[in-house]
Enzyme design. Structure first.
Site, short mmCIF file in Angstrom:
data_model
loop_
_atom_site.label_atom_id
_atom_site.label_comp_id
_atom_site.label_asym_id
_atom_site.label_seq_id
_atom_site.Cartn_x
_atom_site.Cartn_y
_atom_site.Cartn_z
N ASP A 86 0.84 -1.20 0.00
CA ASP A 86 0.00 0.00 0.00
C ASP A 86 0.87 1.25 0.00
OD1 ASP A 86 -2.24 1.58 0.03
OD2 ASP A 86 -3.09 0.71 1.85
N ALA A 88 1.25 5.59 1.00
CA ALA A 88 0.99 6.43 2.17
C ALA A 88 1.18 7.88 1.74
CB ALA A 88 1.94 6.08 3.31
N LYS A 99 -2.62 8.11 5.87
CA LYS A 99 -3.15 7.54 4.64
C LYS A 99 -4.54 8.13 4.39
CE LYS A 99 -2.87 3.26 3.78
NZ LYS A 99 -2.63 3.73 2.39
N GLY A 102 -6.94 8.80 -1.00
CA GLY A 102 -7.90 8.16 -1.90
C GLY A 102 -9.18 7.75 -1.20
N GLU A 108 -8.16 -0.24 3.70
CA GLU A 108 -6.70 -0.39 3.76
C GLU A 108 -6.27 -0.84 5.16
OE1 GLU A 108 -5.47 2.85 0.32
OE2 GLU A 108 -5.65 3.54 2.37
N LYS A 126 7.40 11.68 0.56
CA LYS A 126 6.41 11.33 1.58
C LYS A 126 7.03 11.21 2.98
CE LYS A 126 3.06 10.57 -1.47
NZ LYS A 126 2.54 9.25 -1.75
#
Ligand code: 5RP
Length: 228
Positions: A86, A88, A99, A102, A108, A126
């Protein structure tokens, strides 16, 4: 997105996909970096005959996975996930995450929690010394005003996320409303996560502090990756 960032995301995403092994149940996160992991998984399915099943964390991921020929399953049918990949929005040095850009943080979180390994794929932009991005919060419509008041009492500023090419709020894949909550610098992410998630009506916020034991962060750059 600049070319550098695209390459960085691709390098991180591809590296994570190469960690997946034959027979794995794979949690598929949401977002542009995980998209590259799915692209690479698709290549491996076609070229190596890699046999996997993915569990998508959003409608968008499910659509992409199907178009790439990645077989899908559900968390009900496979409650134990071998590896989840995934993205972040922010990662601090203690592996606390923000997170939810989206609006997929609830699924998630379920997938990360069910996974043996949690691989987080990001570009270097990030990484942060201290979390300070807005905290996405998914709330049932009934409790929207209640949530906004609670966030204000906690010193935050809540703004209902507006749809793009759709009037009104972002309705999540779970039929709830996404609210972005600005707290500025977050001194104690664990405490804030707990307080927000305990507000009645909240489904899940985007602060993830509880997966440190199993997180591997893959940071992509223009020429390769670094593993944290
Ligand atoms: C979606 C997320 C994403 O993983 C996060 O926003 C990172 O996205 P991207 O890889 O596109 O930068 O939490 O809810």
């Amino acid at each position: 997105m600049s070319g550098d960032v695209v390459n960085s995301k691709k390098n991180a995403g591809y590296y994570a996909a190469d960690l997946v092994m034959d027979g794995n149940i794979v949690g598929l996160g949401t977002g542009s970096t995980v998209f590259y992991s799915m692209e690479r998984l698709s290549e491996r399915i076609k070229s190596e005959g890699l046999c996997i099943k993915g569990i998508p964390t959003s409608i968008q991921t499910a659509i992409r996975a199907r178009s790439l020929g990645i077989p899908l399953t559900t968390l009900d049918d496979n409650p134990k996930i071998d590896i989840a990949i995934d993205g972040a929005d922010e990662v601090d040095p203690d592996f606390n995450l923000i997170k939810g850009r989206g609006a997929a943080q609830t699924r998630e979180r379920c997938v990360a929690d069910s996974a043996e390994k949690f691989i987080v794929v990001v570009d270097a932009g990030k990484l942060t010394r201290k979390l300070s991005a807005v905290v996405p919060v998914e709330v049932i419509p009934f409790a929207l005003t209640h949530l906004c008041e609670k966030i204000s009492d906690m010193g935050g500023l809540a703004a209902v996320r507006e749809g793009v090419r759709k009037d009104g709020p972002v309705i999540t894949d779970n039929g709830c409303i996404e609210v972005d909550c600005d707290f500025g610098d977050i001194d104690d992410p664990e405490c804030l996560e707990m307080k927000i998630n305990n507000i009645p009506g909240v489904v899940s916020c985007g602060i993830f502090t509880e997966f440190k034991e199993k997180i591997v962060v893959i940071v992509g750059n223009e020429s390769g990756i670094e593993i944290l």
